[in-house]
Write an enzyme that holds these catalytic residues in place. Structure first.
Site, PDB file in Angstrom:
ATOM      1  N   MET A   1      -9.086   8.154  -0.051  1.00 46.71           N
ATOM      2  CA  MET A   1      -9.879   8.740   1.242  1.00 46.71           C
ATOM      3  C   MET A   1     -10.500  10.004   0.988  1.00 46.71           C
ATOM      4  SD  MET A   1      -7.369   7.221   4.316  1.00 46.71           S
ATOM      5  CE  MET A   1      -6.589   5.997   4.214  1.00 46.71           C
TER       6      MET A   1
ATOM      7  N   HIS B   1      -1.401  -1.504  -3.855  1.00 43.60           N
ATOM      8  CA  HIS B   1      -2.770  -1.203  -3.289  1.00 43.60           C
ATOM      9  C   HIS B   1      -2.985   0.449  -3.107  1.00 43.60           C
ATOM     10  CE1 HIS B   1      -6.079  -2.236  -0.453  1.00 43.60           C
ATOM     11  NE2 HIS B   1      -5.639  -0.900   0.343  1.00 43.60           N
TER      12      HIS B   1
ATOM     13  N   MET C   1     -11.062  -5.728   6.708  1.00 37.99           N
ATOM     14  CA  MET C   1     -10.009  -4.924   7.271  1.00 37.99           C
ATOM     15  C   MET C   1      -9.581  -5.297   8.599  1.00 37.99           C
ATOM     16  SD  MET C   1     -10.076  -2.153   5.355  1.00 37.99           S
ATOM     17  CE  MET C   1      -8.762  -1.271   6.356  1.00 37.99           C
TER      18      MET C   1
ATOM     19  N   MET D   1     -12.419   4.457   0.154  1.00 37.55           N
ATOM     20  CA  MET D   1     -13.001   4.648   1.520  1.00 37.55           C
ATOM     21  C   MET D   1     -13.420   6.018   1.378  1.00 37.55           C
ATOM     22  SD  MET D   1      -9.637   3.302   3.360  1.00 37.55           S
ATOM     23  CE  MET D   1      -8.686   3.348   2.200  1.00 37.55           C
TER      24      MET D   1
ATOM     25  N   SER E   1       1.014  -1.142  -0.059  1.00 32.79           N
ATOM     26  CA  SER E   1       0.001   0.210   0.193  1.00 32.79           C
ATOM     27  C   SER E   1       1.013   1.248  -0.109  1.00 32.79           C
ATOM     28  CB  SER E   1      -0.863   0.085   1.209  1.00 32.79           C
ATOM     29  OG  SER E   1      -1.251   1.314   1.572  1.00 32.79           O
TER      30      SER E   1
ATOM     31  N   ASP F   1      -4.983   3.484  -1.618  1.00 31.31           N
ATOM     32  CA  ASP F   1      -5.994   3.852  -0.554  1.00 31.31           C
ATOM     33  C   ASP F   1      -6.486   5.202  -0.728  1.00 31.31           C
ATOM     34  OD1 ASP F   1      -6.060   1.660   1.112  1.00 31.31           O
ATOM     35  OD2 ASP F   1      -3.765   2.134   1.682  1.00 31.31           O
TER      36      ASP F   1
ATOM     37  N   GLY G   1       1.345  -1.690   4.139  1.00 32.13           N
ATOM     38  CA  GLY G   1       1.853  -0.435   4.082  1.00 32.13           C
ATOM     39  C   GLY G   1       3.072  -0.204   4.867  1.00 32.13           C
TER      40      GLY G   1
ATOM     41  N   ASP H   1      -6.406  -6.519   5.046  1.00 33.79           N
ATOM     42  CA  ASP H   1      -5.867  -4.965   4.966  1.00 33.79           C
ATOM     43  C   ASP H   1      -5.620  -4.348   6.223  1.00 33.79           C
ATOM     44  OD1 ASP H   1      -5.052  -2.483   4.207  1.00 33.79           O
ATOM     45  OD2 ASP H   1      -6.951  -1.917   3.112  1.00 33.79           O
ATOM     46  N   GLY H   2      -4.364  -4.179   6.563  1.00 33.11           N
ATOM     47  CA  GLY H   2      -4.366  -3.447   7.741  1.00 33.11           C
ATOM     48  C   GLY H   2      -3.305  -3.816   8.927  1.00 33.11           C
ATOM     49  N   GLY H   3      -2.168  -3.336   9.257  1.00 36.77           N
ATOM     50  CA  GLY H   3      -1.263  -3.952  10.300  1.00 36.77           C
ATOM     51  C   GLY H   3      -0.714  -5.088  10.109  1.00 36.77           C
TER      52      GLY H   3
ATOM     53  N   GLY I   1      -8.391   4.330   7.666  1.00 36.06           N
ATOM     54  CA  GLY I   1      -8.148   5.735   7.681  1.00 36.06           C
ATOM     55  C   GLY I   1      -6.500   6.173   7.897  1.00 36.06           C
ATOM     56  N   PHE I   2      -6.039   5.206   8.362  1.00 39.62           N
ATOM     57  CA  PHE I   2      -4.463   5.452   8.628  1.00 39.62           C
ATOM     58  C   PHE I   2      -3.731   4.410   8.336  1.00 39.62           C
ATOM     59  CE2 PHE I   2      -7.139   8.234  11.042  1.00 39.62           C
ATOM     60  CZ  PHE I   2      -6.614   9.710  10.401  1.00 39.62           C
ATOM     61  N   GLY I   3      -2.273   4.531   8.044  1.00 39.50           N
ATOM     62  CA  GLY I   3      -1.556   3.433   7.996  1.00 39.50           C
ATOM     63  C   GLY I   3      -0.891   3.326   9.302  1.00 39.50           C
ATOM     64  N   GLY I   4      -0.145   2.092   9.209  1.00 33.98           N
ATOM     65  CA  GLY I   4       0.594   1.978  10.425  1.00 33.98           C
ATOM     66  C   GLY I   4      -0.132   1.746  11.758  1.00 33.98           C
TER      67      GLY I   4
ATOM     68  N   HIS J   1      -8.832   0.901  -3.155  1.00 28.99           N
ATOM     69  CA  HIS J   1      -9.487   0.682  -2.383  1.00 28.99           C
ATOM     70  C   HIS J   1     -10.184   2.094  -1.915  1.00 28.99           C
ATOM     71  CE1 HIS J   1      -9.533  -0.056   2.466  1.00 28.99           C
ATOM     72  NE2 HIS J   1     -10.730  -0.003   1.876  1.00 28.99           N
TER      73      HIS J   1
HETATM   74  C1  DX5 Z   1      -5.990   1.573   6.010  1.00 28.47           C
HETATM   75  C2  DX5 Z   1      -5.533   1.395   4.405  1.00 28.47           C
HETATM   76  C3  DX5 Z   1      -4.575   0.491   4.445  1.00 28.47           C
HETATM   77  C4  DX5 Z   1      -3.407   0.883   5.036  1.00 28.47           C
HETATM   78  C5  DX5 Z   1      -2.534  -0.357   5.422  1.00 28.47           C
HETATM   79  O1  DX5 Z   1      -7.041   2.633   5.888  1.00 28.47           O
HETATM   80  O2  DX5 Z   1      -6.789   0.795   4.015  1.00 28.47           O
HETATM   81  O3  DX5 Z   1      -4.591   0.063   3.135  1.00 28.47           O
HETATM   82  O4  DX5 Z   1      -2.663   1.302   4.058  1.00 28.47           O
HETATM   83  O5  DX5 Z   1      -1.420   0.064   6.108  1.00 28.47           O
HETATM   84  P1  DX5 Z   1      -0.648  -0.655   6.828  1.00 28.47           P
HETATM   85  O6  DX5 Z   1      -0.255  -1.800   6.456  1.00 28.47           O
HETATM   86  O7  DX5 Z   1       0.474   0.370   7.274  1.00 28.47           O
HETATM   87  O8  DX5 Z   1      -1.594  -0.927   8.151  1.00 28.47           O
HETATM   88 ZN    ZN Z   2      -6.461  -0.114   2.114  1.00 32.68          ZN
END
Ligand code: DX5
Ligand code: ZN
Length: 227
Positions: A37, A33, A137, A68, A8, A35, A197, A175-177, A142-145, A66
């Site tokens: 938003m 990927h 999910m 959002m 991502s 994102d 990501g 998707d996520g973490g 909303g956020f990476g990391g 994706h």
């Molecule tokens: C979150 C995104 C994810 C995000 C994943 O809202 O949809 O795609 O980029 O990032 P990581 O892998 O850092 O959780």
């Molecule tokens: Zn995503």
């Protein structure tokens, strides 16, 4: 189907997206990927159609977009035209999910349906035979990391069972973490498209991080049930 790694770009340097994509591809990325938003459906604003269009020109692998955003129906044709090979929409944002899934397919893209962590999988049931992929999910979007929500692992299993029950071999995406520590477990649970990501782009060497994630994922595919 084998396991696909989908870095991502949310955690990449937005001033150097081309370099980020190239590094991920050298590391074996199967998809990129993206994102999108809107600051309404999620509390963050990222990128839109023009960036997807530019990425399409430089990416060698398909773009997994994706959405959002509120009212995604208004934008799916523009994203498909910009070159999105896969478009996923949130069930929480749609009143007529079945229609939207058909509309994405009619545009020639793969149609994905995304479930937030608090959304029960029963929301999928009536479209389970129609979807091209399902995104679980494993953080609140909303956020990476962010930190992986542990319940997501069993949710992947339950979505896999729901799709199997509908006779649909469509892959489950997570998707996520996801990182080097938990990727084997989500693959063992049945995820076959793995978004990452921070675990790719918040590292000194995104190419190497992608390669290592992919190796860990492929090592976790039980050969008898590889899909
Ligand atoms: C979150 C995104 C994810 C995000 C994943 O809202 O949809 O795609 O980029 O990032 P990581 O892998 O850092 O959780
Ligand atoms: Zn995503």
């Amino acid at each position: 189907m084998n396991v696909l790694i989908a870095p991502s770009i949310l955690s990449a340097d937005f001033a150097r997206l081309g370099d980020a994509v190239a590094a991920a591809e050298r590391g074996g990325a199967d998809l990129i990927h993206v994102d999108v938003m809107d600051g309404h459906f999620v509390p963050n604003i990222t990128i839109g159609v023009p960036v997807v269009k530019s990425l399409r020109r430089i990416a060698r692998v398909p773009l997994d977009v994706h959405l959002m955003i509120e009212d995604p129906d208004r934008y799916i044709d523009a994203f498909a035209e910009a070159g999105a090979a896969m478009i996923s929409v949130h069930v929480e944002a749609l009143r007529h999910l079945h229609r939207t899934v058909q509309a994405i397919k009619a545009l020639g893209a793969k149609a994905g349906v995304v479930l937030n962590p608090a959304t029960p999988i029963v929301a999928l049931q009536e479209v389970a035979a129609e979807v091209d992929f399902v995104v679980v999910m494993s953080v609140n979007p909303g956020f990476g990391g962010q930190t992986f929500i542990p319940r997501s692992e069993s949710k992947v299993r339950e979505v896999r069972a729901l799709l199997d029950g509908a006779g649909n071999p469509a892959p489950v995406e997570i998707d996520g973490g996801v990182d080097q520590h938990n990727i084997a477990r989500v693959v063992a649970a049945g995820a076959r498209i793995i978004v990452a990501g921070a675990a790719v782009f918040n590292t000194p060497d995104p190419e190497r991080a992608t390669r290592e994630l992919k190796a860990a994922a492929l090592g976790a595919v039980p050969s008898a049930v590889s899909r």
